[in-house]
Design a protein around this motif. Structure first.
Motif, mmCIF file in Angstrom:
data_model
loop_
_atom_site.group_PDB
_atom_site.id
_atom_site.type_symbol
_atom_site.label_atom_id
_atom_site.label_comp_id
_atom_site.label_asym_id
_atom_site.label_seq_id
_atom_site.Cartn_x
_atom_site.Cartn_y
_atom_site.Cartn_z
ATOM 1 N N ILE A 162 -30.381 -38.054 -7.611
ATOM 2 C CA ILE A 162 -27.819 -37.933 -8.060
ATOM 3 C C ILE A 162 -27.570 -37.093 -7.288
ATOM 4 O O ILE A 162 -27.487 -35.659 -7.128
ATOM 5 C CB ILE A 162 -27.622 -38.575 -9.522
ATOM 6 C CG1 ILE A 162 -27.786 -36.884 -10.230
ATOM 7 C CG2 ILE A 162 -28.226 -40.017 -10.349
ATOM 8 C CD1 ILE A 162 -26.896 -36.514 -11.499
ATOM 9 N N ASP A 163 -26.294 -37.416 -7.165
ATOM 10 C CA ASP A 163 -25.372 -35.516 -7.008
ATOM 11 C C ASP A 163 -24.339 -35.341 -8.022
ATOM 12 O O ASP A 163 -23.625 -36.150 -8.881
ATOM 13 C CB ASP A 163 -24.448 -36.341 -5.985
ATOM 14 C CG ASP A 163 -23.246 -35.062 -4.834
ATOM 15 O OD1 ASP A 163 -22.700 -34.430 -5.991
ATOM 16 O OD2 ASP A 163 -22.851 -35.470 -4.008
ATOM 17 N N HIS A 164 -25.051 -34.393 -8.542
ATOM 18 C CA HIS A 164 -24.287 -33.926 -10.081
ATOM 19 C C HIS A 164 -22.692 -33.643 -9.567
ATOM 20 O O HIS A 164 -21.898 -33.874 -10.480
ATOM 21 C CB HIS A 164 -25.283 -32.775 -10.264
ATOM 22 C CG HIS A 164 -26.239 -33.257 -10.601
ATOM 23 N ND1 HIS A 164 -26.237 -33.629 -12.255
ATOM 24 C CD2 HIS A 164 -27.314 -33.264 -11.021
ATOM 25 C CE1 HIS A 164 -27.216 -33.628 -12.793
ATOM 26 N NE2 HIS A 164 -28.293 -33.330 -12.104
ATOM 27 N N VAL A 165 -22.278 -33.034 -8.956
ATOM 28 C CA VAL A 165 -20.944 -33.190 -8.642
ATOM 29 C C VAL A 165 -20.118 -34.500 -8.511
ATOM 30 O O VAL A 165 -18.905 -34.695 -8.985
ATOM 31 C CB VAL A 165 -20.634 -32.036 -7.414
ATOM 32 C CG1 VAL A 165 -18.792 -31.499 -7.480
ATOM 33 C CG2 VAL A 165 -21.058 -30.542 -7.793
ATOM 34 N N LYS A 166 -20.384 -34.821 -7.435
ATOM 35 C CA LYS A 166 -20.061 -36.490 -7.209
ATOM 36 C C LYS A 166 -19.785 -37.707 -8.313
ATOM 37 O O LYS A 166 -19.562 -38.287 -8.581
ATOM 38 C CB LYS A 166 -20.479 -37.366 -5.806
ATOM 39 C CG LYS A 166 -19.987 -36.351 -4.808
ATOM 40 C CD LYS A 166 -20.060 -37.500 -3.597
ATOM 41 C CE LYS A 166 -19.650 -36.650 -2.397
ATOM 42 N NZ LYS A 166 -20.442 -36.587 -1.171
ATOM 43 N N GLN A 167 -21.212 -36.941 -9.485
ATOM 44 C CA GLN A 167 -21.231 -37.634 -10.508
ATOM 45 C C GLN A 167 -21.901 -39.786 -9.820
ATOM 46 O O GLN A 167 -20.931 -40.273 -9.960
ATOM 47 C CB GLN A 167 -20.288 -38.230 -11.293
ATOM 48 C CG GLN A 167 -19.818 -36.381 -12.405
ATOM 49 C CD GLN A 167 -18.714 -36.338 -13.317
ATOM 50 O OE1 GLN A 167 -17.927 -36.628 -13.566
ATOM 51 N NE2 GLN A 167 -19.253 -35.685 -14.808
ATOM 52 N N ALA A 168 -22.321 -39.524 -8.714
ATOM 53 C CA ALA A 168 -23.037 -40.719 -8.579
ATOM 54 C C ALA A 168 -24.322 -40.807 -7.995
ATOM 55 O O ALA A 168 -24.943 -39.745 -8.027
ATOM 56 C CB ALA A 168 -22.193 -41.372 -7.600
ATOM 57 N N CYS A 169 -24.554 -41.783 -7.627
ATOM 58 C CA CYS A 169 -26.389 -41.732 -7.741
ATOM 59 C C CYS A 169 -26.298 -41.929 -6.173
ATOM 60 O O CYS A 169 -25.255 -42.795 -5.501
ATOM 61 C CB CYS A 169 -26.644 -43.266 -8.075
ATOM 62 S SG CYS A 169 -27.292 -43.456 -10.128
ATOM 63 N N THR A 170 -26.899 -41.450 -5.749
ATOM 64 C CA THR A 170 -27.380 -41.382 -4.167
ATOM 65 C C THR A 170 -28.445 -42.404 -3.125
ATOM 66 O O THR A 170 -28.485 -42.743 -2.682
ATOM 67 C CB THR A 170 -27.274 -40.100 -3.543
ATOM 68 O OG1 THR A 170 -28.830 -39.548 -3.981
ATOM 69 C CG2 THR A 170 -25.987 -38.473 -3.613
ATOM 70 N N GLU A 171 -29.479 -42.806 -4.248
ATOM 71 C CA GLU A 171 -31.093 -42.865 -4.050
ATOM 72 C C GLU A 171 -31.370 -43.658 -5.393
ATOM 73 O O GLU A 171 -32.206 -42.864 -6.425
ATOM 74 C CB GLU A 171 -31.753 -41.830 -3.526
ATOM 75 C CG GLU A 171 -32.232 -42.489 -1.938
ATOM 76 C CD GLU A 171 -33.150 -41.414 -1.495
ATOM 77 O OE1 GLU A 171 -32.934 -40.128 -1.055
ATOM 78 O OE2 GLU A 171 -35.151 -40.835 -2.215
ATOM 79 N N VAL A 172 -31.920 -44.807 -5.046
ATOM 80 C CA VAL A 172 -33.364 -45.457 -6.290
ATOM 81 C C VAL A 172 -34.221 -45.984 -5.357
ATOM 82 O O VAL A 172 -34.776 -46.112 -4.344
ATOM 83 C CB VAL A 172 -32.535 -46.743 -7.170
ATOM 84 C CG1 VAL A 172 -33.131 -47.462 -7.589
ATOM 85 C CG2 VAL A 172 -30.562 -46.317 -6.864
ATOM 86 N N ARG A 173 -35.643 -46.196 -6.391
ATOM 87 C CA ARG A 173 -36.519 -46.346 -5.628
ATOM 88 C C ARG A 173 -37.135 -46.959 -6.677
ATOM 89 O O ARG A 173 -37.250 -45.980 -8.045
ATOM 90 C CB ARG A 173 -37.419 -44.942 -5.246
ATOM 91 C CG ARG A 173 -37.766 -43.977 -5.503
ATOM 92 C CD ARG A 173 -38.809 -43.101 -5.011
ATOM 93 N NE ARG A 173 -39.055 -41.772 -5.357
ATOM 94 C CZ ARG A 173 -40.496 -41.431 -6.266
ATOM 95 N NH1 ARG A 173 -41.020 -42.568 -7.091
ATOM 96 N NH2 ARG A 173 -40.625 -40.556 -7.064
ATOM 97 N N PRO A 174 -38.092 -47.474 -6.695
ATOM 98 C CA PRO A 174 -39.185 -47.453 -8.162
ATOM 99 C C PRO A 174 -40.452 -46.598 -8.456
ATOM 100 O O PRO A 174 -40.424 -45.981 -7.809
ATOM 101 C CB PRO A 174 -39.656 -49.506 -7.436
ATOM 102 C CG PRO A 174 -39.375 -49.398 -5.913
ATOM 103 C CD PRO A 174 -38.474 -48.463 -5.444
#
Lengths: 216, 301
Positions: free
Chosen positions: B98-110
């Motif tokens: 995640i990007d803490h400052v944007k408070q959003a997920c940037t990448e996901v993996r199993p």
């Protein structure tokens, strides 16, 4: 400046003293604006001559010393303004924890502080009084069984009235302040107790409500 | 103050900025960040402060982020942090960056097998997760929850201890109504050879800011325990304990509120003066103020 006031609106009230001094050090050029626009908890000093207590605030500040008019835990200061009228400032401070003194024994800390500033217009048959009132409240309980519980903050209201001079300034201002404090007290009941409690019950409704749902 | 103000060092300004960010009420850190940017007037300093303060705030407030492709949510907590910016989501067995400052997920993996708990521990975790999910759906209109293994995830059988953290978070943000609030509860469950030790920390806060700034800040810790049983029975037992304590806490909050309102508020300011009528402003001469002044001025009566 607007951004600074925005910050003061969001920071937890129990940290307001720290927040204000932080802002003043970040924005030294705005320090006098900040100090006069942001209400701070009232401090009480004791006059060495008369042994009476008086309240410090921006309005009776003269460089680093404080002028005073009356003793006790209410203080009044007056000064002339530029519009041929004058301004009066009434300060009231009540410490519930000290006086409660185990009488109810529930409140760890309880403070009521009121700041009423009335701008009185030029004297005429009917004079304009413009009142800005702020009440700051701080309540803390500390029972072992319920952990810590702190409810604090401030609310501010304004009122303008045109009143006959014949009744006298004291009477007019006194009535306005009494009415305003009554309104503020009710607001506090609704705001402090009402809205925040509503929020808690919205986050997690009481179990009686939940029980009525069908069993999963 | 009349004394000279020395210019603050960049380091001091950054610490002040971080303090403001960290103390933001639930759901308000972005607003505080915006105001702070104005006040600081130094983008480099602002970026440094936010990159240091946001991670702490996010983890402490147990914020909930939506996974990409609407595949669910991930909670950001100290209990599921793998590396800085990387968090594990055990229900769907994914690792989220995640990007803490944007408070959003940037990448996901199993998640890889080594990153997940052993099958033995996972059986307990999964059963508990299902029970807690049921409880939260029932008790919280907008709650999210998760169960993380915080210790002993490689335990292979009885005799090995392990520990879970159950995290429940509910937030209600209504900035248009000038009202925000959050409920956070974290339950630590230690699984030992024949008993479970349970410790809970419950926190509630509410902020109302129309024509003012009023905040509630309450917290409570509690303890309990139960016996070691099969995964499903443990799960039901634990969920019941949690349900019981949280309902009790809510009741005690309601009691605090009614006590404060009835008894203590009166201590601070009555609705009417003791005489039960409004103050007689016309007739104040009867009060001793004048007597005091006369005494001081030495005017005899």
């Amino acid at each position: 400046m607007e951004a600074a006031l925005g910050l003061m609106r969001r920071i937890p009230p129990k940290h307001s003293v720290t927040a204000l001094s932080a802002l003043v050090s970040l924005l030294p050029n705005h320090s006098s604006d900040l100090l006069s626009q942001v209400d701070q908890p009232l401090q009480v000093l004791c006059d060495s001559e008369s042994g009476k207590e008086f309240i410090l605030c921006e309005y009776n500040r003269d460089a680093d010393s404080y002028r005073y008019y009356e003793g006790g835990i209410s203080s009044v200061y007056l000064w002339e303004d530029n519009n041929e009228g004058f301004v009066a400032c009434f300060l009231i401070k009540k410490d519930g924890a000290r006086t409660a003194h185990g009488r109810r024994g529930y409140l760890q800390e309880g403070l009521w502080e009121a700041i009423h500033v009335i701008e009185v217009g030029p004297e005429d048959e009917t004079t304009r009084y413009c009142l800005t009132s702020t009440v700051m409240l701080s309540l803390t309980t500390d029972k072992e069984s319920s952990g810590t519980f702190n409810l604090s903050g401030s609310i501010r209201r304004q009122m303008t009235m045109d009143l006959p001079l014949a009744d006298g300034h004291l009477c007019n201002m006194g009535k306005m302040i009494e009415e305003m404090e009554g309104k503020l007290r009710n607001s506090l009941d609704q705001v402090y107790f009402g809205k925040t409690k509503e929020m808690v019950c919205t986050l997690r409704p009481p179990s009686e409500v939940v029980m009525r749902l069908p069993n999963s | 103050m009349a004394e000279e103000e020395c210019e603050l060092s960049d380091e001091q300004k950054k610490e002040i900025a971080k303090w403001f960010l960290y103390n933001a009420p639930s759901g308000e850190i972005q607003y505080i960040a915006k105001d702070l940017r104005s006040v600081l007037n130094d983008d480099k300093l602002y970026d440094e402060a936010t990159s240091e303060a946001f991670p702490l705030y996010n983890k402490s407030h147990l914020i909930c982020l939506e996974l990409p492709c609407r595949s669910g949510d991930v909670l950001i907590t100290p209990y599921n942090e793998l590396e800085e910016n990387q968090f594990i989501e055990p229900r769907t067995a994914q690792i989220v960056t995640i990007d803490h400052v944007k408070q959003a997920c940037t990448e996901v993996r199993p998640a890889a097998d080594e990153e997940l708990a052993s099958p033995y521990v996972e059986e307990f975790r999964c059963a508990l997760d299902a029970e807690i999910l049921k409880y939260v759906e029932e008790a919280y209109p907008k709650g999210v929850c998760s169960v993380y293994c915080v210790d002993g995830k490689d335990a292979e059988g009885s005799g090995c201890n392990f520990e879970f953290a159950v995290v429940i978070a509910a937030a209600r943000n209504s900035p248009k109504n000038f009202c925000n609030g959050s409920w956070r509860s974290v339950w630590n469950i230690k699984f030992k050879e024949d008993a479970l030790e349970i410790k809970g920390k419950l926190q509630v806060d509410a902020h109302y800011f129309e024509e003012g700034n009023v905040q509630l800040d309450a917290e409570q810790e509690c303890q309990d325990g139960t016996i070691f049983q099969a995964p499903d029975d443990c799960a039901i037992s634990i969920a019941n304990i949690i349900r019981h304590h949280e309902a009790e806490y809510l009741k005690s909050l309601e009691t605090s509120y009614s006590n404060l309102s009835d008894k203590t508020f009166k201590d601070l300011r009555r609705k009417l003066p003791v005489t039960r009528t409004l103050f007689p402003w016309h007739n104040t001469l009867q009060f001793s103020l004048t007597r005091d002044i006369q005494k001081e001025l030495g005017i005899g009566k």
